[in-house]
Design an enzyme around this catalytic site. Structure first.
Site, PDB file in Angstrom:
ATOM      1  NE  ARG A 149      -2.535   1.154   3.559  1.00 54.32           N
ATOM      2  CZ  ARG A 149      -3.282   1.037   4.659  1.00 54.32           C
ATOM      3  NH1 ARG A 149      -4.573   0.734   4.570  1.00 54.32           N
ATOM      4  NH2 ARG A 149      -2.756   1.216   5.847  1.00 54.32           N
ATOM      5  CE  LYS A 181      -2.252   5.047   6.723  1.00 56.18           C
ATOM      6  NZ  LYS A 181      -3.354   5.780   7.345  1.00 56.18           N
ATOM      7  CD  GLU A 241     -11.923   6.158   4.713  1.00 60.90           C
ATOM      8  OE1 GLU A 241     -11.374   5.110   5.069  1.00 60.90           O
ATOM      9  OE2 GLU A 241     -11.398   6.958   3.912  1.00 60.90           O
TER      10      GLU A 241
HETATM   11  N1  PMP Z   1      -9.398   4.875   6.766  1.00 63.86           N
HETATM   12  C1  PMP Z   1      -8.515   5.857   7.019  1.00 63.86           C
HETATM   13  C2  PMP Z   1      -8.797   7.223   6.511  1.00 63.86           C
HETATM   14  C3  PMP Z   1      -7.358   5.591   7.761  1.00 63.86           C
HETATM   15  O1  PMP Z   1      -6.478   6.562   8.019  1.00 63.86           O
HETATM   16  C4  PMP Z   1      -7.145   4.287   8.265  1.00 63.86           C
HETATM   17  C5  PMP Z   1      -5.945   3.997   9.133  1.00 63.86           C
HETATM   18  N2  PMP Z   1      -4.810   3.783   8.378  1.00 63.86           N
HETATM   19  C6  PMP Z   1      -8.094   3.294   7.957  1.00 63.86           C
HETATM   20  C7  PMP Z   1      -9.200   3.627   7.209  1.00 63.86           C
HETATM   21  C8  PMP Z   1      -7.896   1.879   8.417  1.00 63.86           C
HETATM   22  O2  PMP Z   1      -6.885   1.260   7.659  1.00 63.86           O
HETATM   23  P1  PMP Z   1      -5.950   0.134   8.277  1.00 63.86           P
HETATM   24  O3  PMP Z   1      -6.847  -0.986   8.691  1.00 63.86           O
HETATM   25  O4  PMP Z   1      -5.045  -0.252   7.151  1.00 63.86           O
HETATM   26  O5  PMP Z   1      -5.242   0.743   9.415  1.00 63.86           O
END
Ligand code: PMP
Length: 288
Positions: A52, A151, A184
């Protein structure tokens, strides 16, 4: 012992871990990052986090100045020098120092920063009792403007939503997209349970494809629970039997109220509790 921070190949004491004020990571949020966990000294889903990170970097045309294997080794070394077994790891890759103009071509030297620390989760009561969300007015970044799948170091969209959530007394905030669909929360993905089935927004809704989200989908499938990635509205949230969030730091956390409305019977539901326990076991028994 002072915490040691990795910056582009060297370890620095926390107070000496510094980068240039001309770094475009600071000036423009021009860079990418990852949040990763280690359990009992083993990094959880290292490969997925590396993939990622590299995809995020590719999307912003940033070349990470090391290989995925070198990055993974640097993360493990950072945990080792800090003596951290159960920790949180923040990996940041900035565009590097440049001029005051936007042009990334003037930035010669991307910085790779690895910070590890002990994890601070939500308080235990939130896992037992569930948390409350509010739908905020800050719309999730439009995927055609700045894809939430990247990200990136520019988290203002999420921060503005978080501020709105805090103002309403909620520790997480639910963000909709430009079409009014559920996306989200500010740092976690969202799942609903409805008639025994798991529902979660698809990536096209404009979400970060969470690594915990993927793990929970796998666990649900293994348990014979059907999972559908479909567009969801606030209405779907309000009539859900259960709701929970997933994220690296939070793991799986139940949601019992959204916009002051109780979800289901207002307590963490059975499928949520089962997946919480299964994820907890998976994370703690994993072999890289
Ligand atoms: N959405 C956002 C905007 C985030 O910053 C995160 C945390 N990284 C997540 C979802 C959850 O992703 P992950 O399970 O990979 O931590």
């Amino acid at each position: 012992m002072a915490l040691k921070v990795f910056i582009s190949g060297k370890f620095y004491d926390k107070d000496d871990a510094k980068i240039s004020v001309f770094d475009h990571g600071l000036l423009y949020g021009d860079g990418v990052f990852e949040g990763i966990r280690s359990y009992a000294g083993k990094v959880f889903r290292m490969q997925q986090h590396m993939d990622r990170l590299w995809d995020s970097a590719k999307a912003i045309r940033l070349t990470i100045p090391m290989s995925k294997d070198e990055m993974a080794a640097a993360i493990e070394e950072t945990l080792r020098v800090n003596g951290i077994e159960d920790g949180y790891i923040r990996v940041v890759v900035t565009r590097g120092a440049g001029t005051l103009g936007l042009d990334p071509n003037h930035c010669s030297d991307p910085r790779v920063i690895i910070i590890t620390d002990h994890i601070s989760l939500y308080p235990k009561e939130l896992y037992d009792q569930g948390l409350e969300l509010i739908t905020v007015s800050t719309i999730r970044n439009h995927p055609a403007a700045l894809s939430p799948r990247i990200k990136s170091l520019n988290y203002l969209n999420n921060i503005l939503a978080k501020i709105e959530g805090f103002q309403a007394g909620c520790s997480e905030a639910l963000m909709l997209n430009q079409q009014g669909e559920v996306t989200e929360c500010t740092g976690d993905n969202i799942f609903l349970v409805r008639k025994g089935e798991l529902l979660t927004p698809p990536k096209e809704a404009g979400i970060l494809e969470g690594i915990t989200r993927d793990a929970v989908i796998e666990l649900a499938c293994e348990s014979g629970i059907s999972v559908r990635e479909i567009p969801l509205t606030k209405h779907d949230v309000y009539i859900a039997d259960e709701c929970f969030l997933t994220g690296t730091a939070a793991e799986v956390v139940p949601v019992v109220k959204v916009d002051s409305r109780p979800i289901g019977d207002g307590t963490p539901g059975p499928i949520t509790r089962d997946l919480m326990a299964k994820f907890h076991r998976l994370a703690r028994n994993h072999r890289a």
